[in-house]
Design a protein around this motif. Sequence first.
Motif, mmCIF file in Angstrom:
data_model
loop_
_atom_site.group_PDB
_atom_site.id
_atom_site.type_symbol
_atom_site.label_atom_id
_atom_site.label_comp_id
_atom_site.label_asym_id
_atom_site.label_seq_id
_atom_site.Cartn_x
_atom_site.Cartn_y
_atom_site.Cartn_z
ATOM 1 N N SER A 125 21.310 1.015 6.297
ATOM 2 C CA SER A 125 21.047 1.604 7.675
ATOM 3 C C SER A 125 19.637 1.266 7.992
ATOM 4 C CB SER A 125 20.824 3.319 7.634
ATOM 5 O OG SER A 125 20.136 3.412 6.041
ATOM 6 N N LEU A 126 18.732 0.705 7.136
ATOM 7 C CA LEU A 126 17.530 0.128 7.621
ATOM 8 C C LEU A 126 17.668 -1.159 8.518
ATOM 9 C CD1 LEU A 126 15.059 1.016 4.447
ATOM 10 C CD2 LEU A 126 15.470 2.332 6.842
ATOM 11 N N THR A 127 18.587 -2.054 7.912
ATOM 12 C CA THR A 127 18.967 -3.263 8.544
ATOM 13 C C THR A 127 19.535 -2.898 9.854
ATOM 14 O OG1 THR A 127 19.486 -4.060 6.477
ATOM 15 C CG2 THR A 127 20.140 -5.396 8.373
ATOM 16 N N THR A 128 20.188 -2.285 9.895
ATOM 17 C CA THR A 128 21.165 -1.671 11.094
ATOM 18 C C THR A 128 20.019 -1.067 12.078
ATOM 19 O OG1 THR A 128 23.012 -1.037 9.884
ATOM 20 C CG2 THR A 128 22.935 -0.234 12.302
ATOM 21 N N LEU A 129 19.164 -0.569 11.945
ATOM 22 C CA LEU A 129 18.103 -0.152 12.663
ATOM 23 C C LEU A 129 17.449 -1.100 13.495
ATOM 24 C CD1 LEU A 129 16.107 3.123 11.112
ATOM 25 C CD2 LEU A 129 17.354 3.026 13.220
ATOM 26 N N PHE A 157 15.438 10.661 -4.234
ATOM 27 C CA PHE A 157 16.237 9.681 -4.827
ATOM 28 C C PHE A 157 17.468 10.186 -5.816
ATOM 29 C CE2 PHE A 157 16.491 5.701 -7.280
ATOM 30 C CZ PHE A 157 16.064 4.434 -6.343
ATOM 31 N N PRO A 158 18.684 9.797 -5.398
ATOM 32 C CA PRO A 158 19.029 8.876 -4.685
ATOM 33 C C PRO A 158 19.336 9.089 -3.283
ATOM 34 C CG PRO A 158 20.760 9.044 -6.091
ATOM 35 C CD PRO A 158 19.575 10.139 -6.247
ATOM 36 N N LEU A 159 19.380 10.319 -2.944
ATOM 37 C CA LEU A 159 19.805 10.963 -1.702
ATOM 38 C C LEU A 159 19.345 10.357 -0.340
ATOM 39 C CD1 LEU A 159 20.881 14.827 -1.773
ATOM 40 C CD2 LEU A 159 22.205 12.964 -0.954
ATOM 41 N N ALA A 160 17.950 10.853 -0.236
ATOM 42 C CA ALA A 160 17.373 10.319 1.058
ATOM 43 C C ALA A 160 17.285 8.690 0.819
ATOM 44 C CB ALA A 160 15.920 10.827 1.084
ATOM 45 N N PHE A 161 16.845 8.284 -0.007
ATOM 46 C CA PHE A 161 16.933 6.885 -0.196
ATOM 47 C C PHE A 161 17.481 6.416 -1.919
ATOM 48 C CE2 PHE A 161 15.137 2.774 -1.836
ATOM 49 C CZ PHE A 161 15.109 2.045 -0.425
ATOM 50 N N PRO A 162 18.373 5.518 -1.952
ATOM 51 C CA PRO A 162 19.022 4.701 -0.802
ATOM 52 C C PRO A 162 20.144 5.015 -0.240
ATOM 53 C CG PRO A 162 19.608 3.825 -3.084
ATOM 54 C CD PRO A 162 18.890 5.239 -3.259
ATOM 55 N N LEU A 163 20.805 6.321 -0.564
ATOM 56 C CA LEU A 163 21.941 6.740 -0.138
ATOM 57 C C LEU A 163 22.023 6.882 1.406
ATOM 58 C CD1 LEU A 163 24.440 7.443 -1.695
ATOM 59 C CD2 LEU A 163 24.330 9.654 -1.160
ATOM 60 N N ILE A 164 21.130 7.660 2.050
ATOM 61 C CA ILE A 164 21.105 7.948 3.354
ATOM 62 C C ILE A 164 20.383 6.915 4.105
ATOM 63 C CG2 ILE A 164 20.155 9.571 5.325
ATOM 64 C CD1 ILE A 164 20.730 11.770 3.139
ATOM 65 N N ALA A 165 19.120 6.942 3.919
ATOM 66 C CA ALA A 165 18.400 5.810 4.189
ATOM 67 C C ALA A 165 18.085 4.456 3.492
ATOM 68 C CB ALA A 165 16.816 6.139 4.811
ATOM 69 N N GLY A 166 19.289 3.670 3.326
ATOM 70 C CA GLY A 166 19.480 2.369 2.441
ATOM 71 C C GLY A 166 19.282 1.390 3.045
ATOM 72 N N PRO A 167 19.083 0.131 2.419
ATOM 73 C CA PRO A 167 19.228 -1.155 2.957
ATOM 74 C C PRO A 167 20.055 -1.267 4.216
ATOM 75 C CG PRO A 167 19.330 -1.435 0.768
ATOM 76 C CD PRO A 167 19.803 0.016 0.982
ATOM 77 N N ALA A 220 28.691 5.378 10.902
ATOM 78 C CA ALA A 220 29.507 4.681 9.820
ATOM 79 C C ALA A 220 28.757 3.994 8.736
ATOM 80 C CB ALA A 220 30.271 3.485 10.929
ATOM 81 N N VAL A 221 27.427 3.541 8.774
ATOM 82 C CA VAL A 221 26.627 2.799 8.009
ATOM 83 C C VAL A 221 26.065 3.832 7.069
ATOM 84 C CG1 VAL A 221 24.647 1.571 7.550
ATOM 85 C CG2 VAL A 221 25.847 1.138 9.560
ATOM 86 N N ILE A 222 25.719 5.131 7.352
ATOM 87 C CA ILE A 222 24.922 6.022 6.322
ATOM 88 C C ILE A 222 26.350 6.792 5.599
ATOM 89 C CG2 ILE A 222 24.086 8.275 6.221
ATOM 90 C CD1 ILE A 222 22.224 7.291 8.574
ATOM 91 N N VAL A 281 30.091 11.531 5.181
ATOM 92 C CA VAL A 281 31.164 12.151 5.035
ATOM 93 C C VAL A 281 31.879 11.361 3.795
ATOM 94 C CG1 VAL A 281 33.624 12.818 5.798
ATOM 95 C CG2 VAL A 281 31.394 12.803 7.255
ATOM 96 N N GLY A 282 31.927 10.072 3.780
ATOM 97 C CA GLY A 282 32.568 9.506 2.659
ATOM 98 C C GLY A 282 31.583 9.366 1.233
ATOM 99 N N ASN A 283 30.272 9.813 1.605
ATOM 100 C CA ASN A 283 29.444 10.073 0.509
ATOM 101 C C ASN A 283 29.550 11.525 -0.031
ATOM 102 O OD1 ASN A 283 28.312 7.543 -0.293
ATOM 103 N ND2 ASN A 283 27.206 7.940 1.390
ATOM 104 N N ILE A 284 30.338 12.580 0.480
ATOM 105 C CA ILE A 284 30.579 13.753 -0.024
ATOM 106 C C ILE A 284 30.919 13.783 -1.651
ATOM 107 C CG2 ILE A 284 31.874 15.859 -0.160
ATOM 108 C CD1 ILE A 284 31.927 15.616 3.005
#
Length: 195
Positions: free
Chosen positions: A119-123, A107-117, A17-19, A22-25
Amino acid sequence: MQLNFKEIFTAFMILFAVIDIVGNIPIVIDLRKKAGHIQSEKASIIAGVILIVFLFLGKSILNLIGIDVNSFAVAGAFILFFIALEMILGITLYKQEEHDSMTTAVFPLAFPLIAGPGSLTTLLSLRAEFRTENIIVAVLINVIIIFIVLKTSSKIERLIGQNGINIIRKVFGVVLLAIAVKLFAHNIKALFDVV
């Protein structure tokens, strides 16, 4: 090593849900048009590495710069809140920058779109609730799904259409909003308990 299916599924769903891949397609398709090509494998692997490294070193990195996990989680809750608002209301708060094909995978796919603030906070908040090995499995499942979505983004868009993507975005936006509220409430209480 104790794998717990319930923990893996819950952690997977929260990260999914955080990453919001699908919504980022639409963003992925836009990047593909701008850059001409997206390196799906590289973007997925880099995002997975960032997420797993942060799972182990995130707390130490925060301690090094003098920030406790609860403060980081509250800040992350705000980020999640605004991401959720973007998804639900269909507005853009995050300014996109221009990219070339060389940097698009990172940039910006891997970070911050996928592994962004978010998802990192959620981890970090997941680490406080679940066993590390279950979170790693949840991350790996998400990385596989991210790779599949990146690889087939054009087909998915044609299959479910723009309306389908918009509905999925709004549904995950509401889920994300609920996660943001829970994250904020839990960590703000922990902060005040410390104080």
